[in-house]
Motif scaffolding. Structure first.
Motif, PDB file in Angstrom:
ATOM      1  N   UNK A   1      33.794  38.352  30.571  1.00 24.80           N
ATOM      2  CA  UNK A   1      32.564  38.266  31.351  1.00 24.80           C
ATOM      3  C   UNK A   1      32.835  37.886  32.796  1.00 24.80           C
TER       4      UNK A   1
ATOM      5  N   UNK B   1      35.621  37.432  34.573  1.00 24.99           N
ATOM      6  CA  UNK B   1      36.610  38.126  35.387  1.00 24.99           C
ATOM      7  C   UNK B   1      36.287  39.620  35.478  1.00 24.99           C
ATOM      8  N   UNK B   2      35.907  40.216  34.338  1.00 20.77           N
ATOM      9  CA  UNK B   2      35.783  41.670  34.330  1.00 20.77           C
ATOM     10  C   UNK B   2      34.351  42.202  34.295  1.00 20.77           C
ATOM     11  N   UNK B   3      33.397  41.374  33.918  1.00 28.51           N
ATOM     12  CA  UNK B   3      32.016  41.861  33.889  1.00 28.51           C
ATOM     13  C   UNK B   3      31.746  42.899  32.818  1.00 28.51           C
ATOM     14  N   UNK B   4      32.569  42.920  31.743  1.00 27.87           N
ATOM     15  CA  UNK B   4      32.410  43.914  30.672  1.00 27.87           C
ATOM     16  C   UNK B   4      31.208  43.628  29.776  1.00 27.87           C
ATOM     17  N   UNK B   5      30.735  42.385  29.772  1.00 24.70           N
ATOM     18  CA  UNK B   5      29.762  41.962  28.766  1.00 24.70           C
ATOM     19  C   UNK B   5      28.890  40.835  29.303  1.00 24.70           C
ATOM     20  N   UNK B   6      27.758  40.606  28.649  1.00 28.27           N
ATOM     21  CA  UNK B   6      26.906  39.461  28.971  1.00 28.27           C
ATOM     22  C   UNK B   6      27.500  38.196  28.355  1.00 28.27           C
TER      23      UNK B   6
ATOM     24  N   UNK C   1      28.811  42.307  22.802  1.00 27.70           N
ATOM     25  CA  UNK C   1      28.307  43.648  23.128  1.00 27.70           C
ATOM     26  C   UNK C   1      28.970  44.058  24.431  1.00 27.70           C
TER      27      UNK C   1
ATOM     28  N   UNK D   1      30.034  46.965  27.408  1.00 26.36           N
ATOM     29  CA  UNK D   1      29.681  48.216  28.057  1.00 26.36           C
ATOM     30  C   UNK D   1      30.535  49.343  27.460  1.00 26.36           C
TER      31      UNK D   1
ATOM     32  N   UNK E   1      30.869  41.101  40.221  1.00 26.21           N
ATOM     33  CA  UNK E   1      31.065  40.796  38.802  1.00 26.21           C
ATOM     34  C   UNK E   1      29.750  40.399  38.153  1.00 26.21           C
TER      35      UNK E   1
ATOM     36  N   UNK F   1      27.579  43.273  37.410  1.00 23.97           N
ATOM     37  CA  UNK F   1      28.008  43.940  36.168  1.00 23.97           C
ATOM     38  C   UNK F   1      27.562  43.156  34.933  1.00 23.97           C
ATOM     39  N   UNK F   2      27.680  41.832  35.005  1.00 22.91           N
ATOM     40  CA  UNK F   2      27.248  41.004  33.875  1.00 22.91           C
ATOM     41  C   UNK F   2      25.757  41.210  33.612  1.00 22.91           C
TER      42      UNK F   2
ATOM     43  N   UNK G   1      25.003  44.392  32.018  1.00 28.43           N
ATOM     44  CA  UNK G   1      25.298  44.297  30.585  1.00 28.43           C
ATOM     45  C   UNK G   1      24.254  43.478  29.823  1.00 28.43           C
TER      46      UNK G   1
END
Lengths: 458, 437
Positions: free
Chosen positions: A304, A306-311, A331, A333, B125, B128-129, B132
C-alpha cells in the motif's frame, strides 16, 4: 506557556497500571459452566452463551445445519412467534447477536442492567425451548439459499469459500457456516430438531456474564435463566475435533475464480499452519504483527504505502481448536496482481531469516500488542467475549495478566524460528478471484504451475 | 433514565481552536479526536474526491515528523484512523494514558505544518491507494454504484451532495499537488477545527496540554459556509445494470437536515418501517409475503439536507413492480394513520438504550470523543447530548405522521432499479438507464 518542542517526538511515559478483569467460575446443578466478571463502568450487562454447535459439527452432506439451527432459535418460543420474539427484544432495547464459528456458536445479548433479567430469560426461552415450526424453517432456508446465490457476486465471500475448501478439502472445517445449496436444500426441520437436541447441552455449554453486579448477582442472573436447562448427554472433553489430520502438501499451489473484467483481484495466500494452544502462540502473534497483522507491517507498507497496489493488505491466523490457516488477504488492482503476489512471497520468505526483524521492528510489534492490550476491556461486551474465548480454547483465568509478560519475552530469533516452522512459501496456496483474462498471462512467471480454475460457488 | 449524560468542559484557544475535555478514568487510555469542518461538500464539480484524498495525506508525515504517522502511535500501543464524509473530516487516536503527549504533538504538527511533508511521490501513491479504495468498496462490490446514482439524482449538479465523497475516478486522476496547498490553507487551521480529549485525563491537564501543543499555531479565517438548496419535484425512475443475481429497488426522498425539524422523526420512521422482524416492511415483505430477501430504511441526515432511503431486494419470482406496490401500501397506511402507540414505545425504547450503549467507549468512530466533536461542530454545543435524546423522547404519533406526510410524497421521489446485466426488463417500467462508473 512553554510550547511544544518540535525537534523530537515526546517520550512515552511508563506504562499505566491496569487491573485485568477477575473471572469467577461457577457451576450450576445441571452442569452448566458460568463465568462472571464484575464490570461496573456502565449500567449495561452482556451475556454470552457458548454452545458446542459450530459448523464443524455439520456432517458431510449437511453443510449449513449448525448455522440454520442457530438461526431458527429466535423464530419463536412457547406462545411467542418470530415477530413476538423480535418485538420483545426491541422493547427492552436489547442487542441480540449470533456468531456461528467453526467450533462453537455464541449467542450474545446486551441489555441495560435494569432489563438484564428479562433479557436473560428471553435468551433462555429461545435457546432451550425454540418452537421450530415448519413454516419458519421453510422461510429461513429459502432466505439462506437466496443468500448463497447472492454471495457469488461478492469477491470476498467467493474467496473465503474457495480458500477454506483449498485449505481443508472435505474436512468439516472446509465449508462456510452457511453451507452449500445442495446440502441446504436437502435439510429438513427434523435435522434441526435433532441437532438442537444433541448439541444444546448444559454440560457442554458455557455462559459468560459481565456487568455492574457482584459475581453472585451475575451468577444469579445466569442461574435464574438457565437452571431449568436439562441435559441428556454426559460432559464431553472439549478437545480438538477431528480437524487434526496429517497435513500433507496441498497439490494446488495456484487457483483462480474467474470474475470477468473485475477491476481488482481478491487475493488469498496461505496454508494450514498452527494451533491456538501452541506454546509458540506469543511468537506467532509478534511474527504476524511484524509481517502483516497491522498497518505498519512489512506487507502493508510494501503493497500500500510504497506501491499503491491496494487499499490495504493483512495477514492473520484464522484460529480454531484444530489446525488453523495462516493467510494473507487483500484486494489488488488487477494490473498489479502478479507483482503483488511476488512481493508477498518475498516477504513470507524474508522473515524466515533472510531479513530477520530489526530491533526497531521488534519493539514496534511487541509494544503495539502489549501497550494496546488494556484497550480491549472497555465495554461489558468486549469483556464477555474475551472471557468466552478463554473458554473456547481452554485457556486459564490468569491468561489476561500473563499476556503482556509472555509477549514481551519474545526475541527476534523466536520470530525467525516461528516463521521458519509456521510459514512455508513452498506449501502456500495462492487464490485469485479476478479477471482471469487479464491476470492469467501474468501468473505464469510466478512459477506456481498452471492454475486450478474453480467455479464461484465451489 | 440512568446515567445518560456526557459531561465535559470546553474552552476556546486564542487561535480559535475549540478544546473539549471529558473525564473517564475506567481504563488507562485517552481518546484524542479532531474534527475539521470540511468534507466533500466543500469540493466543486471536476475536483470531486479531494477532501478524502487529502485525509490520506495527513497520515504520511508533517514537517517535524516527516514520515508515516502510524509507527509512533502503534509503538505506543495506540490506534489511529480518520474518515471523510460530505460535511466533515475526523482524525483520532486512542492511546495509553502515557502517550497522550505523543498523540497531541502529532495531531498539532499536521494541523500546523503539513505542507512541507507533502511530496509528489506521496501524493501519487495515495492517489493510487484511493483509486484502489474506490475499486474495492464501490466498483467491485455488488450494488456498489447505487448510492452514487441516487445522490446524483436527488441533488442537482451544482449541489455539493451531488457527488460521492470518494469522488469520480477521472477527477482523482486529474488532481494536482498544487490543489493540496490551497485546500490546506483554507480548511486546515485551528479556527475550523475542534479537539476533544476523552478518557483518563484530568480536565485542567487536558486544557494545559492543548495549549502547549496547539496554542501557538496561527488561526485563520473561518471558511465561508456552503449554502445550497435541493428539490425533487417529480417522480424519477432510474435503472442501473450491475453484476448481481437479484434485482433490488431503492426509493429515496429528500428529507430534513441533521437536527432539523423532523430529522428525529424520520429516524424513528426508519426503525418502525424496517428495523427487525417486527417492523412493518420486514414483516409484510420478508416474513408474511416472502417477496423480498431483505429490506432496510434509514434517514441519512447531513448538514445541508438529508435523504430518506428505503431498499428492498426482490425474492426470486417477484418483480420490482410488485415490490414497489406493496411498499407503497405500507407507506400509504403510515401516512394516513401514523404509527401506533405501541410502535412508538418500542422505537423510543430502542433509542433510549442506544444512547446509553454509545457512552461505553471513549474513542474511535462514534465513541464519546467523536460525539462531543460532532455536537460542537454541528450544533456549536458539545452539551447537545441531552437535547439530542430529547428530540427522540419528544417525538409523538402526530409529529411522526406529519413528517412522514411531508417527506414521503409519491410524486417527488427517486426510484432506482438495480438489475442483473442484460436484464433491463426487470426494472420498474419507464426507468431510464443512468451511467455511473
Amino acid at each position: 506557556m512553554t510550547y511544544a518542542d518540535r525537534s523530537r517526538l515526546p517520550d512515552i511515559g511508563p506504562d499505566p497500571a491496569f487491573t485485568f478483569p477477575r473471572i469467577a467460575r461457577h457451576q450450576l446443578e445441571n452442569g452448566l459452566q458460568v463465568r462472571t466478571v464484575e464490570h461496573k463502568t456502565m449500567p449495561v450487562v452482556s451475556m454470552v452463551v457458548q454452545v458446542e454447535a459450530g459448523s464443524v459439527a455439520d456432517s458431510h452432506g449437511r453443510e449449513g445445519l449448525a448455522a440454520i439451527s442457530a438461526d431458527m432459535l429466535d423464530e419463536g418460543t412457547g406462545s411467542l412467534s418470530a415477530i413476538d420474539v423480535s418485538d420483545a427484544f426491541a422493547r427492552i432495547g436489547a442487542e441480540y447477536d449470533v456468531d456461528v464459528g467453526p467450533d462453537v456458536t455464541a449467542f450474545t445479548i446486551t441489555t441495560l442492567a435494569r432489563f438484564a433479567e428479562r433479557g436473560a430469560s428471553l435468551l433462555a426461552d429461545i435457546l432451550l425451548r425454540p418452537s421450530l415450526r415448519e413454516a419458519d424453517f421453510d422461510r429461513v432456508r429459502k432466505l439462506r439459499l437466496d443468500r448463497l446465490r447472492q454471495l457469488k457476486d461478492s469477491p470476498p465471500a467467493v474467496a473465503e469459500r474457495a480458500f477454506l475448501r483449498l485449505m481443508y478439502g472435505d474436512h468439516a472445517y472446509g465449508h462456510l457456516p452457511i453451507g452449500n445449496p445442495g446440502a441446504l436444500a436437502a435439510l429438513a426441520l427434523d435435522d434441526v430438531a435433532a441437532f438442537h437436541g444433541e448439541r444444546f447441552q448444559p454440560s457442554r455449554a458455557t455462559v459468560v456474564v459481565a456487568g455492574p453486579l457482584s459475581h453472585d448477582g451475575l451468577r444469579d442472573l445466569a442461574e435464574g435463566a438457565f437452571s431449568a436447562w436439562e441435559g441428556t448427554a454426559a460432559p464431553q472433553q472439549q478437545g480438538h475435533p477431528a480437524g487434526d489430520r496429517e497435513v500433507v502438501g496441498a497439490p494446488t499451489r495456484l487457483a483462480v475464480v474467474a470474475r470477468e473484467a473485475a477491476p481488482q483481484s481478491e487475493l488469498r495466500m496461505g496454508h494450514l499452519s498452527a494451533h491456538r494452544n501452541s506454546p509458540d502462540y506469543p511468537a506467532l502473534l509478534v511474527m504476524n504483527a511484524l509481517l502483516g497483522g497491522q498497518f505498519v507491517s512489512r506487507i502493508n507498507l510494501k503493497l500500500r504505502e510504497e506501491k499503491g497496489y491496494t487499499y490495504g493488505a493483512r495477514t492473520g491466523f484464522d484460529w480454531r481448536r484444530g489446525l488453523a490457516p495462516f493467510a494473507l488477504q487483500a484486494s489488488i488492482h488487477t494490473a498489479s496482481t502478479a507483482d503483488a503476489i511476488a512481493d508477498c512471497f518475498a516477504e513470507f520468505d524474508a522473515i524466515r531469516g533472510r531479513r530477520p526483524p530489526t530491533e526497531s521492528e521488534m519493539a514496534l510489534a511487541k509494544a503495539s500488542l502489549t501497550r494496546g492490550y488494556p484497550r480491549g476491556f472497555e465495554t461489558a461486551h468486549q469483556v464477555a467475549r474475551a472471557v468466552s474465548q478463554l473458554a473456547l480454547f481452554g485457556l486459564p483465568d490468569t491468561y489476561f495478566e500473563e499476556f503482556v509478560p509472555r509477549v514481551s519475552a519474545i526475541q527476534a530469533e523466536d520470530v525467525v524460528s516461528a516463521a521458519e516452522r509456521y510459514i512455508d512459501p513452498a506449501r502456500t496456496v495462492t487464490l485469485v478471484v479476478g479477471d482471469y483474462q487479464a491476470v492469467g498471462p501474468t501468473l505464469g512467471a510466478l512459477g506456481l504451475g498452471d492454475p486450478q480454475v474453480l467455479p464461484a460457488d465451489a | 433514565m440512568e446515567n445518560a449524560s456526557l459531561p465535559y468542559a470546553k474552552r476556546t484557544l486564542s487561535n480559535g481552536l475549540d478544546v473539549i475535555v471529558h473525564e473517564d478514568h475506567h481504563v488507562p487510555i485517552v481518546a484524542v479526536n479532531v474534527w475539521y469542518h470540511v468534507g466533500s461538500k466543500n469540493e466543486r464539480p471536476g475536483r470531486t474526491g479531494f477532501a478524502h484524498l487529502f485525509e490520506h495525506l495527513m497520515f504520511e508525515g508533517s514537517a517535524h515528523h516527516n514520515t508515516g504517522y502510524f509507527p509512533p502511535i502503534q509503538r505506543a500501543g495506540g490506534l489511529l484512523n480518520g474518515s471523510t464524509n460530505t460535511d466533515r473530516t475526523n482524525y483520532w487516536e486512542v492511546v495509553p494514558t502515557s502517550a497522550v503527549d505523543l498523540a497531541l504533538w502529532m495531531e498539532s504538527d499536521r494541523m500546523g505544518y503539513l505542507l512541507p511533508a507533502v511530496t509528489p511521490e506521496r501524493f501519487e501513491t495515495q492517489r493510487d491507494v484511493v483509486l484502489n479504495e474506490r475499486r474495492q468498496n464501490y466498483e467491485n462490490r455488488p450494488y456498489g454504484f447505487a448510492l452514487m446514482a441516487l445522490v446524483a439524482a436527488l441533488f442537482h449538479e451544482q449541489h455539493p451532495y451531488n457527488w460521492p465523497t470518494i469522488g469520480s475516478a477521472d477527477d482523482l486522476r486529474a488532481m494536482r499537488l498544487e490543489d493540496v496547498q490551497a485546500f490546506f490553507r483554507t480548511y486546515y487551521h485551528p479556527s475550523n477545527a475542534s479537539l476533544t480529549l476523552a478518557g483518563d485525563i484530568d480536565t485542567e491537564r487536558g486544557f494545559e496540554l492543548a495549549e502547549r501543543y496547539f496554542g501557538n499555531l496561527p488561526g485563520g479565517p473561518r471558511p465561508v459556509r456552503v449554502e445550497a438548496a435541493a428539490a425533487v419535484t417529480s417522480e424519477r425512475r432510474l435503472l442501473l445494470e450491475d453484476r448481481v443475481e437479484m434485482p433490488r429497488l431503492y426509493l429515496a426522498w429528500l428529507s430534513p437536515a441533521s437536527y432539523a425539524d423532523g430529522d428525529a422523526e424520520m429516524d424513528l420512521l426508519g426503525d418502525l418501517l424496517a428495523n427487525g422482524k417486527t417492523s412493518r416492511l420486514y414483516r409484510s415483505l420478508v416474513y408474511e409475503r416472502r417477496v423480498a430477501l431483505d429490506v432496510s430504511a434509514y434517514q441519512s441526515s447531513r448538514e445541508l439536507a438529508g435523504f430518506f432511503l428505503l431498499v428492498a431486494t426482490a425474492a426470486p419470482g417477484t418483480s420490482l413492480t410488485e415490490l414497489e406496490t406493496l411498499i407503497g401500501i405500507e407507506l400509504q397506511a403510515l401516512i394516513e394513520s401514523g404509527p401506533t402507540e405501541s410502535e412508538m414505545e418500542r422505537a423510543q425504547a430502542q433509542v433510549e438504550a442506544h444512547f446509553i450503549y454509545r457512552l461505553q467507549t471513549v474513542g474511535g468512530f462514534g465513541g464519546k470523543s467523536d460525539q462531543l466533536n460532532a455536537y460542537n461542530i454541528m450544533r456549536g454545543d458539545p452539551g447537545f447530548f441531552q437535547h439530542d435524546l430529547a428530540r427522540y423522547r419528544d417525538a409523538t404519533i402526530e409529529s411522526v405522521t406529519d413528517t412522514a406526510r411531508r417527506v414521503l410524497g409519491f410524486d417527488r421521489r427517486v426510484m432506482l432499479s438495480v438489475v442483473p446485466r442484460g436484464q433491463r426488463h426487470l426494472a420498474l417500467p419507464g426507468a431510464e438507464p443512468v451511467s455511473v462508473s
